[in-house]
Motif scaffolding. Structure first.
Motif, PDB file in Angstrom:
ATOM      1  N   VAL A 198       0.833  -1.203   0.000  1.00  0.00           N
ATOM      2  CA  VAL A 198       0.000   0.000   0.000  1.00  0.00           C
ATOM      3  C   VAL A 198       0.866   1.251   0.000  1.00  0.00           C
ATOM      4  CG1 VAL A 198      -1.768   1.255   1.281  1.00  0.00           C
ATOM      5  CG2 VAL A 198      -1.851  -1.234   1.171  1.00  0.00           C
ATOM      6  N   SER A 199       1.964   1.206   0.725  1.00  0.00           N
ATOM      7  CA  SER A 199       2.903   2.330   0.773  1.00  0.00           C
ATOM      8  C   SER A 199       4.318   1.793   0.597  1.00  0.00           C
ATOM      9  CB  SER A 199       2.788   3.076   2.109  1.00  0.00           C
ATOM     10  OG  SER A 199       3.052   2.206   3.188  1.00  0.00           O
ATOM     11  N   ASP A 200       5.205   2.653   0.096  1.00  0.00           N
ATOM     12  CA  ASP A 200       6.606   2.273  -0.129  1.00  0.00           C
ATOM     13  C   ASP A 200       6.707   1.019  -0.999  1.00  0.00           C
ATOM     14  OD1 ASP A 200       7.366   4.396   1.481  1.00  0.00           O
ATOM     15  OD2 ASP A 200       7.366   3.173   3.292  1.00  0.00           O
ATOM     16  N   ARG A 201       6.148   1.122  -2.193  1.00  0.00           N
ATOM     17  CA  ARG A 201       6.131  -0.039  -3.083  1.00  0.00           C
ATOM     18  C   ARG A 201       7.515  -0.393  -3.618  1.00  0.00           C
ATOM     19  NH1 ARG A 201       0.642   0.296  -6.818  1.00  0.00           N
ATOM     20  NH2 ARG A 201      -0.848   0.347  -5.077  1.00  0.00           N
ATOM     21  N   THR A 202       8.407   0.565  -3.653  1.00  0.00           N
ATOM     22  CA  THR A 202       9.762   0.329  -4.160  1.00  0.00           C
ATOM     23  C   THR A 202      10.765   0.457  -3.026  1.00  0.00           C
ATOM     24  OG1 THR A 202       9.140   1.212  -6.325  1.00  0.00           O
ATOM     25  CG2 THR A 202      11.489   1.042  -5.830  1.00  0.00           C
ATOM     26  N   VAL A 203      11.543  -0.603  -2.844  1.00  0.00           N
ATOM     27  CA  VAL A 203      12.569  -0.629  -1.803  1.00  0.00           C
ATOM     28  C   VAL A 203      13.900  -0.930  -2.474  1.00  0.00           C
ATOM     29  CG1 VAL A 203      13.378  -1.748   0.305  1.00  0.00           C
ATOM     30  CG2 VAL A 203      10.933  -1.373  -0.049  1.00  0.00           C
TER      31      VAL A 203
ATOM     32  N   GLN B 271       3.103  -2.302   4.349  1.00  0.00           N
ATOM     33  CA  GLN B 271       1.708  -2.636   4.606  1.00  0.00           C
ATOM     34  C   GLN B 271       1.063  -3.135   3.316  1.00  0.00           C
ATOM     35  OE1 GLN B 271      -0.304   0.743   6.400  1.00  0.00           O
ATOM     36  NE2 GLN B 271       0.157  -0.013   8.445  1.00  0.00           N
ATOM     37  N   PHE B 272       0.276  -4.206   3.457  1.00  0.00           N
ATOM     38  CA  PHE B 272      -0.425  -4.790   2.316  1.00  0.00           C
ATOM     39  C   PHE B 272      -1.929  -4.740   2.591  1.00  0.00           C
ATOM     40  CE2 PHE B 272       3.778  -6.602   2.504  1.00  0.00           C
ATOM     41  CZ  PHE B 272       4.204  -6.583   1.192  1.00  0.00           C
TER      42      PHE B 272
END
Length: 289
Positions: free
Chosen positions: A77-82, A96-97
């Protein structure tokens, strides 16, 4: 005692064993340790901590650190790219998913699904290339059971809005997890519902005993009914998971128990008052004049 302890060991056994999915045969892969910390149906979120590690030719043989940067793309949901930097020790990242396909008011029998999509790219743009992924699911939320399963096909939405099912690309890891309440939570919630029904029957028996025996205002029984009426509220709030008002447990037990106990108490008071007044009228002396 044996049944209760056996239930504990069963829950303990299921909770301590992680689930490993993905490409386990390729030595040059990326391992994602996904630690499920909290499953919250009220916000429809699965909170997790993710750790990325490399294996095989992706890491230095001496330091076991990544040789190149690894970019992880997910459906979080947030911070899809790490981005995991090379020559640095791996750290946990909060993610978070989304939690789908469930209604919290079905408590304690509510069930949900959660989708996990990951794609790992090694190197710097434009020379990035995808590598195999292995995901280790470890759930530490004792109120829920999580059963992930790797998907061989996924649905994609086209420009016209229609969904199309395609085979999962080799560079993409896709898994669907079934989420449901733990056995101990369901057992405890079911016990509370049965206990409420037993208290409801007890209030009916007490009311019937007083009214059939013409006891009048029997204060000990009225104290029992009054205490029971207000004791049901904290009993309902004691169920784990904080289900909202209007859940299945309310319509199946709590609302019925409160209604029956309230009616039993009111009928008992009115009947006792009628008996007391009738007795006083019979005892009033008659004036001969």
């Amino acid at each position: 005692t044996v049944l209760s302890v056996s239930l504990y060991w069963l829950e303990h056994h299921k909770g301590r064993h992680p689930t490993v999915l993905g490409d386990t045969g390729n030595p040059d892969h990326v391992t994602l340790n996904l630690l499920i910390q909290k499953i919250d149906p009220s916000t429809a979120r699965v909170s997790a901590q993710l750790e990325l590690k490399g294996a095989g030719s992706l890491v230095d043989e001496r330091t076991h650190e990544l040789k190149e940067d690894v970019t992880l793309i997910s459906n979080a949901v947030s911070d899809r790219t790490v981005v995991a930097k090379a020559r640095q020790r791996p750290e946990y990242v909060s993610m978070q998913f989304a939690l789908r396909d469930g209604v919290i008011t079905d408590y304690p029998f509510d069930r949900y699904t959660a989708n996990f999509y990951f794609r790992a790219l090694v190197g710097d743009a434009p020379n990035q290339h995808a590598v195999p992924i292995r995901v280790v699911f470890n759930n530490i939320d004792t109120f829920f059971r999580l059963s992930p399963k790797q998907e061989r096909s996924i649905q994609v939405h086209q420009d016209d809005g229609e969904a199309k099912t395609i085979t999962t690309p080799q560079a993409l890891f896709a898994a669907t997890a079934k989420v449901q309440r733990s056995t101990s939570t369901v057992v405890f919630a079911a016990f509370i519902m049965v206990f409420m029904w037993c208290l409801t029957i007890a209030s009916l028996v007490a009311a019937w005993y007083i009214t059939s025996g013409r006891f009048g205002l029997f204060w000990s029984a009225l104290a029992f009914l009054g205490t029971l009426l207000f004791a049901l509220i904290p009993l309902r709030d004691a169920v784990p998971g904080d289900p909202p008002i209007g859940s299945l447990i309310d319509f199946g037990a709590f609302f019925i128990a409160e209604g029956v106990v309230s009616i039993s108490m009111i009928v008992t008071v009115l009947h006792g008052y009628h008996i007391e007044i009738s007795g006083k009228q019979r005892n009033v002396p008659v004036d001969d004049d």
